[in-house]
Scaffold this active site. Structure first.
Site, short mmCIF file in Angstrom:
data_model
loop_
_atom_site.label_atom_id
_atom_site.label_comp_id
_atom_site.label_asym_id
_atom_site.label_seq_id
_atom_site.Cartn_x
_atom_site.Cartn_y
_atom_site.Cartn_z
N GLY A 1 2.74 -0.93 4.40
CA GLY A 1 2.75 0.47 4.00
C GLY A 1 4.16 0.96 3.74
O GLY A 1 4.73 0.78 2.67
N GLY A 2 4.77 1.57 4.76
CA GLY A 2 6.08 2.21 4.60
C GLY A 2 7.13 1.33 3.93
O GLY A 2 7.82 1.76 3.00
N SER B 1 3.16 -1.59 10.46
CA SER B 1 4.61 -1.49 10.61
C SER B 1 5.33 -2.81 10.29
O SER B 1 6.36 -3.12 10.90
CB SER B 1 4.97 -1.01 12.02
OG SER B 1 4.48 0.30 12.22
N GLY C 1 2.19 2.68 10.76
CA GLY C 1 3.14 3.78 10.57
C GLY C 1 3.82 4.24 11.84
O GLY C 1 4.45 5.30 11.86
N GLU D 1 -5.51 -4.66 10.84
CA GLU D 1 -4.48 -3.65 11.03
C GLU D 1 -4.78 -2.86 12.30
O GLU D 1 -5.58 -1.90 12.26
CB GLU D 1 -4.46 -2.68 9.85
CG GLU D 1 -4.20 -3.34 8.52
CD GLU D 1 -3.66 -2.35 7.52
OE1 GLU D 1 -2.51 -2.52 7.11
OE2 GLU D 1 -4.36 -1.38 7.18
N ASN E 1 0.87 -1.18 0.00
CA ASN E 1 0.00 0.00 0.00
C ASN E 1 0.90 1.23 0.00
O ASN E 1 1.48 1.59 1.03
CB ASN E 1 -0.89 -0.01 1.25
CG ASN E 1 -1.73 1.24 1.35
OD1 ASN E 1 -1.87 1.98 0.37
ND2 ASN E 1 -2.30 1.48 2.52
N TRP E 2 1.00 1.84 -1.17
CA TRP E 2 1.93 2.98 -1.29
C TRP E 2 1.35 4.27 -0.73
O TRP E 2 2.03 5.29 -0.68
CB TRP E 2 2.29 3.19 -2.77
CG TRP E 2 3.24 2.15 -3.30
CD1 TRP E 2 3.82 1.12 -2.61
CD2 TRP E 2 3.72 2.04 -4.64
NE1 TRP E 2 4.62 0.37 -3.43
CE2 TRP E 2 4.58 0.92 -4.68
CE3 TRP E 2 3.50 2.76 -5.81
CZ2 TRP E 2 5.23 0.52 -5.86
CZ3 TRP E 2 4.14 2.37 -6.97
CH2 TRP E 2 5.01 1.26 -7.00
N LYS E 3 0.08 4.26 -0.36
CA LYS E 3 -0.57 5.45 0.20
C LYS E 3 -0.37 6.66 -0.74
O LYS E 3 -0.38 6.49 -1.95
CB LYS E 3 -0.06 5.73 1.61
CG LYS E 3 -0.10 4.49 2.49
CD LYS E 3 0.08 4.80 3.95
CE LYS E 3 0.21 3.52 4.74
NZ LYS E 3 0.09 3.73 6.18
N GLU F 1 -6.85 4.88 7.83
CA GLU F 1 -6.58 6.30 7.53
C GLU F 1 -7.80 6.96 6.88
O GLU F 1 -8.03 8.16 7.07
CB GLU F 1 -5.32 6.42 6.66
CG GLU F 1 -4.08 6.12 7.49
CD GLU F 1 -2.88 5.63 6.71
OE1 GLU F 1 -2.90 5.65 5.46
OE2 GLU F 1 -1.91 5.19 7.37
N HIS G 1 -9.59 1.26 4.95
CA HIS G 1 -8.31 1.52 5.62
C HIS G 1 -8.53 2.50 6.76
O HIS G 1 -9.32 3.45 6.65
CB HIS G 1 -7.30 2.08 4.61
CG HIS G 1 -5.90 2.05 5.13
ND1 HIS G 1 -5.44 2.97 6.05
CD2 HIS G 1 -4.87 1.20 4.90
CE1 HIS G 1 -4.18 2.69 6.34
NE2 HIS G 1 -3.80 1.61 5.66
#
Ligand code: PEP
Length: 261
Positions: free
Chosen positions: A235-236, A214, A174, A168, A9-11, A95, A93
């Site tokens: 993600g990151g 994470s 993150g 999640e 997930n590159w956001k 976010e 998600h």
């Protein structure tokens, strides 16, 4: 047997100019047997990432979709628009729940739209830190899954057989903190129990549950070492080909071990 899935997930990272080369690098770095790979770039890079991944078996996914099929929703993207660009789409998600105030009901309608468009849904769920500390994490997550999937069931066609659920914990996204493998596995069992109540035990047993929060090359083994966990939503670390390469290698080992079990 459930697939082992790693999803990037590159956001809101990358541009159309750099997304294609990054996707190609990740595809090469994660080219191992026996796993399912999905890359979810921003909307504006879906086409270029799709072109870049042509000839590989890496799937392209979107990070969101609108809950309505079409209409006066300025700036939004419908499931029909995603047709031909993606085979997967993340919904719910945390976010988006946080920033766009998405409810479980809206998220359920998003799943419905994806089913109509023939796109595989990846439904996210997860508790806040206060909910875990108060001992209500399982109840919270089961409530999210139940409320969203009941909207899908109300359509009368059952749940989509390609449904994937990503657990999640919000406090782990993150932040560099992760759940323990055991806690994530306990939640995966709880999620399947809710899915079983809605769609039956066999459907639940066949539903992949991923962990997200994470995940890195260092932490992934703890999660995929749990039989209840079928991979990760990343993600990151998913922006780093070397991280994804190491995660894919561990995923491939797990997939091989599960196939031989
Ligand atoms: C995510 O984007 O779903 C996620 C889990 O992010 P991170 O791996 O950066 O915590």
């Amino acid at each position: 047997m459930r697939p082992v899935i790693i999803t990037a997930n590159w956001k809101m990272n990358t541009t159309p100019a750099d997304a294609g080369p990054l996707a190609a690098d990740i595809a090469k770095a994660t080219d191992v047997a026996g796993i399912t790979r999905i890359i979810c770039p921003p909307y504006v890079s879906l086409a270029t990432v799709g072109e870049s991944l042509a000839g590989t078996d890496v799937a392209v996914g979107a990070q969101n979709v609108h809950a309505e099929p079409k209409g006066a929703y300025t700036g939004e993207i419908s499931a029909t628009m995603l047709g031909g660009l993606v085979t997967w789409c993340i919904v719910g998600h945390s976010e988006r729940r946080r920033d766009q105030f998405e409810s479980d009901e809206v998220i359920g309608h998003k799943v419905v739209r994806l089913v109509e468009a023939g796109i595989s849904p990846m439904l996210c769920c997860g508790e806040q830190l206060e909910e875990r500390e108060a001992g209500s994490a399982v109840e919270t997550v089961q409530g999210q899954v139940k409320a969203a999937l009941e909207v899908v069931m109300a359509e009368g066609n059952g749940l989509p057989s390609d449904l994937v659920i990503a657990y999640e914990p919000v406090w782990a996204i993150g932040t560099g903190k992760t759940a323990s493998g055991a806690d994530a596995a306990e939640m995966a069992d709880a999620i399947r129990s809710t899915v079983a109540d809605i769609a039956g035990a066999e459907f639940a047993q066949n539903t992949p549950v991923l962990y997200g929060g994470s995940v890195t090359a260092d932490s992934f083994a703890e999660f995929i070492g749990e039989p209840a966990i079928d991979g990760a939503l990343i993600g990151g670390a998913s922006l780093k080909p070397d991280q994804m390469s190491a995660i894919a290698a561990v995923a491939a080992q797990a997939a091989a071990a599960r196939a031989n079990a």
